[in-house]
Design a protein around this motif. Sequence first.
Motif, short mmCIF file in Angstrom:
data_model
loop_
_atom_site.label_atom_id
_atom_site.label_comp_id
_atom_site.label_asym_id
_atom_site.label_seq_id
_atom_site.Cartn_x
_atom_site.Cartn_y
_atom_site.Cartn_z
N TRP A 163 -14.11 8.43 -9.91
CA TRP A 163 -13.93 9.00 -8.57
C TRP A 163 -14.09 10.52 -8.64
O TRP A 163 -13.70 11.13 -9.58
N TRP A 219 -15.14 -4.09 0.24
CA TRP A 219 -16.16 -3.16 -0.22
C TRP A 219 -17.55 -3.72 0.04
O TRP A 219 -17.76 -4.94 0.01
N THR A 259 -4.57 6.74 -7.36
CA THR A 259 -5.81 6.15 -7.85
C THR A 259 -5.67 4.66 -8.11
O THR A 259 -6.66 3.92 -8.04
N ASP A 276 -6.70 -4.53 0.89
CA ASP A 276 -7.06 -3.63 1.98
C ASP A 276 -5.87 -2.76 2.37
O ASP A 276 -4.81 -2.81 1.75
N ASN A 302 0.84 -1.20 0.00
CA ASN A 302 0.00 0.00 0.00
C ASN A 302 0.88 1.25 0.00
O ASN A 302 0.74 2.14 0.84
N SER A 314 -21.25 -0.65 -3.17
CA SER A 314 -20.10 0.10 -3.68
C SER A 314 -19.45 -0.64 -4.84
O SER A 314 -19.07 -0.04 -5.86
N PHE A 361 -7.32 2.28 -5.97
CA PHE A 361 -8.77 2.15 -6.03
C PHE A 361 -9.23 1.86 -7.46
O PHE A 361 -10.35 2.21 -7.84
N ASP A 362 -8.36 1.23 -8.26
CA ASP A 362 -8.77 0.84 -9.60
C ASP A 362 -9.31 -0.59 -9.56
O ASP A 362 -9.57 -1.14 -8.48
N ASP A 363 -9.48 -1.22 -10.71
CA ASP A 363 -10.10 -2.54 -10.74
C ASP A 363 -9.29 -3.60 -10.02
O ASP A 363 -9.84 -4.61 -9.55
N PHE A 407 -19.10 0.68 -8.68
CA PHE A 407 -17.78 0.79 -9.30
C PHE A 407 -17.75 0.05 -10.63
O PHE A 407 -17.23 0.56 -11.63
N ARG A 451 -8.31 -2.00 -5.75
CA ARG A 451 -9.43 -1.98 -4.80
C ARG A 451 -9.62 -3.33 -4.12
O ARG A 451 -10.32 -3.43 -3.11
N GLN A 452 -9.00 -4.38 -4.65
CA GLN A 452 -9.15 -5.71 -4.07
C GLN A 452 -8.22 -5.94 -2.88
O GLN A 452 -8.28 -6.98 -2.23
#
Length: 253
Positions: A253, A110, A90, A101, A54, A114, A93-95, A118, A98-99
């Motif tokens: 977003w 999610w 970003t 944490d 992250n 949400s 938080f893309d495809d 998305f 976002r998977q």
Amino acid sequence: SLLPIDRGPFVLNAMRAAQFETTRELNKIGKPVDPTDWGMTPPTVNAYYNPNMNEIVFPAGILQPPFFYANADDAVNYGGIGAVIGHEMTHGFDDQGRQFDAAGNLRDWWSPQSAAEFKKRSGAIVQQYSEYEPLPGLHVNGELTQGENIADLGGIKLAYAALQKALDKNPGARAQKIDGLTPEQRFFLSFAAIWKSKQRDEDLKLRLNTDPHSPARYRVDGPLSNLPEFQKAFGIPDGSPMARAADKRVNIW
């Protein structure tokens, strides 16, 4: 040094370097993860987001023109390195990002609502880019490039919002024109400039099938045509190719 480099045959230096790197990677097995270990070398002109850690990383190599100018005004740098920073943010938080944490674990965190929203919005960006035809009969693969396209759009929006905050703190700069251009115009021109490139058709054909990034032209045209701020900055008439209709504009977003 553990890696000998000499003036002998280049191929031998390359082989020793490859062996050295393989050994370095194998030595990591069974040891704690080093959070300071970079996935790129300092002089690399690039940046990345690592979902497992992250983290976003910007090697020193990218902190130079056209991405960053030490003596440029805010608009130019927000449009350059600012958009790159927003792009990497970003990616979280893309495809794919976002998977994961906040701790870097692959986990569905999610809510169903949400996730459904998305997928609906990301489907629109897939459709937009799939319509682009860089070469006769060859289209951009909207599914393959989905994550990067989401990051490009999110990145320019984040950078623009950051520029507006900076201008709010310095009202005099908002009214200042440089070379006849407003801060907003300089911002968007700077963003376009970082994607200037020259490419053979043969290479373009290859990348359309293998590269998760869209061709450079569409990394500019795609995001900017979705932004009413871009249309306003240059007074672009409705119905123009670079001003998508309101019901066609993509907003993730």
